[in-house]
Design a protein around this motif. Structure first.
Motif, PDB file in Angstrom:
ATOM      1  N   ALA A  36      63.739   5.047  22.670  1.00 57.21           N
ATOM      2  CA  ALA A  36      63.435   4.019  23.667  1.00 57.21           C
ATOM      3  C   ALA A  36      63.142   2.677  22.996  1.00 57.21           C
ATOM      4  CB  ALA A  36      62.248   4.471  24.514  1.00 57.21           C
ATOM      5  N   SER A  37      62.459   2.718  21.857  1.00 56.80           N
ATOM      6  CA  SER A  37      62.143   1.464  21.160  1.00 56.80           C
ATOM      7  C   SER A  37      63.405   0.812  20.610  1.00 56.80           C
ATOM      8  CB  SER A  37      61.187   1.733  19.995  1.00 56.80           C
ATOM      9  OG  SER A  37      60.022   2.323  20.474  1.00 56.80           O
ATOM     10  N   ALA A  38      64.330   1.648  20.141  1.00 51.98           N
ATOM     11  CA  ALA A  38      65.567   1.097  19.573  1.00 51.98           C
ATOM     12  C   ALA A  38      66.513   0.592  20.660  1.00 51.98           C
ATOM     13  CB  ALA A  38      66.263   2.159  18.734  1.00 51.98           C
ATOM     14  N   HIS A  39      66.275   1.054  21.883  1.00 47.06           N
ATOM     15  CA  HIS A  39      67.156   0.655  22.989  1.00 47.06           C
ATOM     16  C   HIS A  39      66.318   0.193  24.163  1.00 47.06           C
ATOM     17  CE1 HIS A  39      70.451   2.660  20.848  1.00 47.06           C
ATOM     18  NE2 HIS A  39      69.542   3.569  20.566  1.00 47.06           N
ATOM     19  N   PRO A  40      65.644  -0.938  24.046  1.00 43.74           N
ATOM     20  CA  PRO A  40      64.780  -1.385  25.143  1.00 43.74           C
ATOM     21  C   PRO A  40      65.590  -1.676  26.397  1.00 43.74           C
ATOM     22  CG  PRO A  40      65.032  -3.098  23.490  1.00 43.74           C
ATOM     23  CD  PRO A  40      65.670  -1.882  22.929  1.00 43.74           C
ATOM     24  N   ARG A  41      64.973  -1.411  27.533  1.00 45.97           N
ATOM     25  CA  ARG A  41      65.674  -1.643  28.800  1.00 45.97           C
ATOM     26  C   ARG A  41      65.515  -3.100  29.222  1.00 45.97           C
ATOM     27  NH1 ARG A  41      67.774   2.662  30.634  1.00 45.97           N
ATOM     28  NH2 ARG A  41      66.818   4.695  30.353  1.00 45.97           N
ATOM     29  N   ARG A  42      66.641  -3.767  29.434  1.00 47.60           N
ATOM     30  CA  ARG A  42      66.612  -5.138  29.931  1.00 47.60           C
ATOM     31  C   ARG A  42      67.627  -5.247  31.042  1.00 47.60           C
ATOM     32  NH1 ARG A  42      66.425  -7.918  24.043  1.00 47.60           N
ATOM     33  NH2 ARG A  42      64.333  -7.275  23.546  1.00 47.60           N
ATOM     34  N   SER A  43      67.170  -5.679  32.202  1.00 46.86           N
ATOM     35  CA  SER A  43      68.059  -5.662  33.358  1.00 46.86           C
ATOM     36  C   SER A  43      69.284  -6.542  33.140  1.00 46.86           C
ATOM     37  CB  SER A  43      67.304  -6.120  34.598  1.00 46.86           C
ATOM     38  OG  SER A  43      66.692  -7.378  34.341  1.00 46.86           O
ATOM     39  N   GLY A  44      69.113  -7.651  32.394  1.00 46.87           N
ATOM     40  CA  GLY A  44      70.237  -8.547  32.174  1.00 46.87           C
ATOM     41  C   GLY A  44      71.358  -7.895  31.381  1.00 46.87           C
ATOM     42  N   TRP A  45      71.025  -6.828  30.713  1.00 46.97           N
ATOM     43  CA  TRP A  45      72.027  -6.142  29.883  1.00 46.97           C
ATOM     44  C   TRP A  45      72.888  -5.194  30.705  1.00 46.97           C
ATOM     45  CZ3 TRP A  45      70.681  -4.322  24.368  1.00 46.97           C
ATOM     46  CH2 TRP A  45      70.157  -5.406  23.638  1.00 46.97           C
ATOM     47  N   ARG A  46      72.413  -4.902  31.907  1.00 47.94           N
ATOM     48  CA  ARG A  46      73.047  -3.787  32.610  1.00 47.94           C
ATOM     49  C   ARG A  46      74.553  -3.937  32.730  1.00 47.94           C
ATOM     50  NH1 ARG A  46      69.681  -1.910  37.853  1.00 47.94           N
ATOM     51  NH2 ARG A  46      67.685  -2.490  37.011  1.00 47.94           N
ATOM     52  N   SER A  47      74.963  -5.117  33.213  1.00 50.31           N
ATOM     53  CA  SER A  47      76.408  -5.268  33.436  1.00 50.31           C
ATOM     54  C   SER A  47      77.158  -5.211  32.116  1.00 50.31           C
ATOM     55  CB  SER A  47      76.685  -6.591  34.145  1.00 50.31           C
ATOM     56  OG  SER A  47      76.116  -7.643  33.398  1.00 50.31           O
ATOM     57  N   VAL A  48      76.539  -5.786  31.067  1.00 50.12           N
ATOM     58  CA  VAL A  48      77.179  -5.739  29.755  1.00 50.12           C
ATOM     59  C   VAL A  48      77.199  -4.294  29.251  1.00 50.12           C
ATOM     60  CG1 VAL A  48      77.045  -6.586  27.390  1.00 50.12           C
ATOM     61  CG2 VAL A  48      76.334  -8.058  29.278  1.00 50.12           C
ATOM     62  N   ALA A  49      76.056  -3.623  29.428  1.00 51.76           N
ATOM     63  CA  ALA A  49      75.920  -2.258  28.900  1.00 51.76           C
ATOM     64  C   ALA A  49      76.960  -1.329  29.493  1.00 51.76           C
ATOM     65  CB  ALA A  49      74.529  -1.731  29.206  1.00 51.76           C
ATOM     66  N   ARG A  50      77.225  -1.500  30.781  1.00 48.94           N
ATOM     67  CA  ARG A  50      78.186  -0.587  31.423  1.00 48.94           C
ATOM     68  C   ARG A  50      79.566  -0.692  30.800  1.00 48.94           C
ATOM     69  NH1 ARG A  50      75.894  -2.290  36.684  1.00 48.94           N
ATOM     70  NH2 ARG A  50      74.283  -0.779  37.193  1.00 48.94           N
ATOM     71  N   GLY A  51      79.873  -1.861  30.249  1.00 48.29           N
ATOM     72  CA  GLY A  51      81.205  -2.053  29.678  1.00 48.29           C
ATOM     73  C   GLY A  51      81.340  -1.552  28.253  1.00 48.29           C
ATOM     74  N   ILE A  52      80.221  -1.151  27.654  1.00 48.44           N
ATOM     75  CA  ILE A  52      80.275  -0.722  26.255  1.00 48.44           C
ATOM     76  C   ILE A  52      80.401   0.794  26.188  1.00 48.44           C
ATOM     77  CG2 ILE A  52      78.988  -0.650  24.081  1.00 48.44           C
ATOM     78  CD1 ILE A  52      77.673  -3.250  24.888  1.00 48.44           C
ATOM     79  N   PRO A  53      81.377   1.296  25.458  1.00 51.91           N
ATOM     80  CA  PRO A  53      81.549   2.749  25.383  1.00 51.91           C
ATOM     81  C   PRO A  53      80.345   3.428  24.718  1.00 51.91           C
ATOM     82  CG  PRO A  53      83.307   1.579  24.213  1.00 51.91           C
ATOM     83  CD  PRO A  53      82.344   0.567  24.652  1.00 51.91           C
ATOM     84  N   LEU A  54      80.156   4.681  25.100  1.00 55.19           N
ATOM     85  CA  LEU A  54      78.999   5.437  24.605  1.00 55.19           C
ATOM     86  C   LEU A  54      78.961   5.511  23.082  1.00 55.19           C
ATOM     87  CD1 LEU A  54      76.639   7.427  24.922  1.00 55.19           C
ATOM     88  CD2 LEU A  54      78.325   9.247  25.131  1.00 55.19           C
ATOM     89  N   SER A  55      80.127   5.785  22.462  1.00 49.19           N
ATOM     90  CA  SER A  55      80.138   5.953  21.013  1.00 49.19           C
ATOM     91  C   SER A  55      79.647   4.678  20.322  1.00 49.19           C
ATOM     92  CB  SER A  55      81.543   6.302  20.533  1.00 49.19           C
ATOM     93  OG  SER A  55      82.436   5.295  20.942  1.00 49.19           O
ATOM     94  N   ARG A  56      79.984   3.526  20.946  1.00 51.59           N
ATOM     95  CA  ARG A  56      79.544   2.270  20.327  1.00 51.59           C
ATOM     96  C   ARG A  56      78.025   2.121  20.452  1.00 51.59           C
ATOM     97  NH1 ARG A  56      83.642  -2.344  21.493  1.00 51.59           N
ATOM     98  NH2 ARG A  56      84.930  -0.714  20.601  1.00 51.59           N
ATOM     99  N   TRP A  57      77.494   2.610  21.598  1.00 50.14           N
ATOM    100  CA  TRP A  57      76.035   2.547  21.765  1.00 50.14           C
ATOM    101  C   TRP A  57      75.320   3.341  20.674  1.00 50.14           C
ATOM    102  CZ3 TRP A  57      73.105  -0.699  23.861  1.00 50.14           C
ATOM    103  CH2 TRP A  57      73.437  -1.356  25.049  1.00 50.14           C
ATOM    104  N   VAL A  58      75.909   4.472  20.342  1.00 52.20           N
ATOM    105  CA  VAL A  58      75.277   5.295  19.301  1.00 52.20           C
ATOM    106  C   VAL A  58      75.194   4.508  18.002  1.00 52.20           C
ATOM    107  CG1 VAL A  58      75.480   7.394  17.936  1.00 52.20           C
ATOM    108  CG2 VAL A  58      76.049   7.438  20.363  1.00 52.20           C
ATOM    109  N   TRP A  59      76.312   3.849  17.665  1.00 49.35           N
ATOM    110  CA  TRP A  59      76.305   3.075  16.419  1.00 49.35           C
ATOM    111  C   TRP A  59      75.349   1.888  16.512  1.00 49.35           C
ATOM    112  CZ3 TRP A  59      77.584   5.185  12.245  1.00 49.35           C
ATOM    113  CH2 TRP A  59      78.574   6.166  12.223  1.00 49.35           C
ATOM    114  N   ILE A  60      75.307   1.288  17.723  1.00 47.46           N
ATOM    115  CA  ILE A  60      74.364   0.181  17.906  1.00 47.46           C
ATOM    116  C   ILE A  60      72.935   0.686  17.706  1.00 47.46           C
ATOM    117  CG2 ILE A  60      73.381  -1.397  19.627  1.00 47.46           C
ATOM    118  CD1 ILE A  60      76.258  -1.615  20.803  1.00 47.46           C
ATOM    119  N   GLY A  61      72.671   1.882  18.256  1.00 45.88           N
ATOM    120  CA  GLY A  61      71.339   2.464  18.097  1.00 45.88           C
ATOM    121  C   GLY A  61      70.988   2.679  16.642  1.00 45.88           C
TER     122      GLY A  61
END
Lengths: 399, 180
Positions: A36-61
């Motif tokens: 949760a700390s590495a991936h803080p929730r920010r509402s402004g990110w939502r639309s951007v986040a939806r467009g990012i594939p899961l595998s990329r999120w893992v690497w971002i994490g």
């Protein structure tokens, strides 16, 4: 989908058994916080986040975790060692009565593996199912008396959970609710509470103050019961937290004294004692403890430890000449030669022979562990109980 | 049938909602409740304890990021298991390993003596090793996690009837290999 047929049931059993070899992640709460700390929730990110594939999120994490580690090291680590050790308040040590593992009721045989347990002396108060410590939920750091029947334990965590305070009380489950607990034992006896914690093996924990919901959720399970293991024919029971780990592989011909067993094994006060408890007889395993020089006279001084060889141990036991002893006889225990001695007479002063505070006995087994000796001290009332004790001793298998 | 997996917990529903709103403690409770199931599932698929842990870790990151997309919090368990299964397959792909199921001589020897499991571990491990990750996933979700056809379909992206047919072929093959 239809029910499983015979083959499918066998397949499911085999797969489930195989799957159980996997090791769960340690401390899920800590892991959850890290994610949760590495991936803080920010509402402004939502639309951007939806467009990012899961595998990329893992690497971002992973990248965020690495970046956080580097920044933390630069800011803090380079100046002083990173420490999350919480100092225990030496003025308020956790009392021996709380030693050992506690698990939530109802009472069951053995130590269950699928429920959280408490350990007030461990680096994490809460042990998660499977035994992994929940370090993020804190450790018990201080014990404070607040009055009769009223004591408090402070639990402290280095992270978000912070500090919580809990009222604790020990009750005797054999006494019906509403009746007073037995009076405390006299000072100096091994089970002397010395605190207003109470007596018994049923621990009640209530929150005084705690903001940590996860910790509250676990601790509010009540009552907590001391980990005990029933001694039954063919059972395999562990030595819990005894300093010399072993298990008892009990024989099929172990006679039943009560119910279908001969008593229960539990650890009442410390890692150096293990108690075989039964209504009519009892026995102790003892290790690394000061022992009385004279079994009939506790005032005659102590030895710092049980002598380190079986020969020296039996020599010490038999040095209480007023008791009179049998000749030591060898007993094979897990491939090692232990020595058994039994007393012949009684203490001339009327005392019950004791090797340490609260550890009384008539028959003694000095059992070699390799570089040390543990003592099995038995106080049977009948020959049958002495025979059972002998079976218990022979069933020891060192881990 | 009893499986090694925990039964769904009613408290999941509120924890999913809380965690979706960023409540880390509620997320922690979800992890505590489901991580063992997910690791076991990933282990059957990867056959490797370390890979199973890697997959589970990646699955929790994915779950945290996608919790807001959960439409039915009551079905969080099958949702989490499907993420863990996907991550386990991806871990295998990244490692370029098709069949990583390893045979541990020690556990094999002890399992041989187990009277309770009528399918010997060694035979099971050999059978798993020649299956595709997708087939291992299907087996684990059905026979270890206990998902029904609809849940299996949702987890594997196939229709319920297609899943049933594939599972039927798979069990027939295993029956031939193991039921002797």
């Amino acid at each position: 989908m239809t029910e499983f047929d015979v083959f499918e049931r066998r397949l499911a059993a085999a797969l489930t058994s195989y799957a159980s070899e996997a090791e769960p992640l340690p401390d899920p709460f800590e892991r959850a916080q890290a994610i949760a700390s590495a991936h803080p929730r920010r509402s402004g990110w939502r639309s951007v986040a939806r467009g990012i594939p899961l595998s990329r999120w893992v690497w971002i994490g992973v990248a965020l975790l690495l970046a956080a580690s580097v920044i933390a090291y630069v800011l803090i680590g380079s100046r002083q060692p990173r420490q999350v050790v919480i100092a225990v308040d030496p003025a308020n040590p956790i009392p021996a009565q709380l030693f050992g593992l506690w698990y939530p009721g109802p009472r069951t045989d053995g130590v269950p593996t699928d429920r959280a347990m408490l350990d007030f002396n461990a680096s994490a108060l809460i042990q998660l199912p499977g035994g992994s410590p929940a370090t993020s939920l804190g450790r018990a750091v201080a014990f404070v008396e607040r009055g009769p029947g009223n004591a408090e334990v402070t639990v402290q965590a280095a992270g978000a959970c912070g500090e919580g305070r809990y009222r604790v009380a020990l009750q005797d489950p054999s006494i019906p609710p509403g009746l007073p607990s037995p009076a405390p034992l006299p000072p100096g006896s091994s089970s002397d509470p010395a605190t207003p914690l109470g007596n018994g093996d049923e621990l009640h924990v209530t929150a005084v103050s705690d903001e940590c919901v996860a910790r509250l959720e676990v601790l509010r399970s009540a009552p907590w019961l001391r980990a005990t293991q029933q001694l039954r024919p063919e059972a395999i029971v562990s030595s819990l937290q005894f300093t010399e780990p072993f298990h008892l592989a009990l024989p099929a011909d172990l006679p039943a004294l009560i119910g279908d067993g001969v008593g229960q094994l539990y650890q009442p006060e410390s890692a150096t004692r293990l108690n075989v408890s039964h209504a009519w007889w009892n026995a102790f395993f003892l290790d690394d403890e000061p022992v009385y020089r004279d079994l009939c006279d506790p005032g005659a001084g102590t030895l710092p430890d049980i002598p380190a060889t079986v020969e020296e141990a039996t020599t010490w036991l038999r040095s209480t000449a007023s008791l009179g002893f049998e000749e030591p006889s060898p007993v094979q225990i897990d491939g090692r030669t232990a020595l058994r001695v039994g007393k012949l007479g009684d203490c001339p002063n009327g005392n019950i022979p004791a090797v340490a505070a609260g550890v009384y006995g008539d028959i003694f087994y000095a059992i070699p562990t390799g570089d040390d000796v543990i003592l099995f001290v038995v106080r049977p009332d009948t020959q049958n109980e002495a025979d059972i004790a002998a079976q218990l001793a022979r069933s020891i298998v060192f881990d | 049938m009893s499986s090694g997996f925990a039964a769904p917990v009613a408290a999941d529903r509120s924890d999913v909602e809380l965690a979706a709103d960023g409540d880390e403690v509620a997320f922690g409770r979800l992890v505590a409740r489901h991580q063992a199931d997910m690791t076991r599932l990933a282990y059957v698929i990867t056959g490797d304890r370390d890979l199973a842990q890697d997959a589970t870790q990646a699955a929790w990151v994915a779950a945290w990021l996608r919790l807001r997309s959960v439409r039915d919090p009551a079905r969080i368990r099958s949702w989490l298991l499907s993420i863990a299964a996907n991550e386990a397959r991806q871990v295998l792909r990244r490692r370029g390993r098709v069949a990583v199921v390893e045979i541990d001589p020690e556990t094999t020897a002890s399992a041989r003596n187990e009277a309770s499991t009528s399918i010997a571990r060694l035979d099971l491990v050999r059978a798993l090793a020649v299956l595709s990750p997708d087939d291992r996933t299907l087996l684990a979700l059905r026979y270890v996690a206990g998902l029904d056809a609809a849940e299996l379909g949702a987890a594997t992206g196939r229709s319920a009837s297609g899943t049933r047919a594939r599972l039927s072929r798979l069990t027939a093959r295993l029956r031939q290999e193991l039921d002797r």
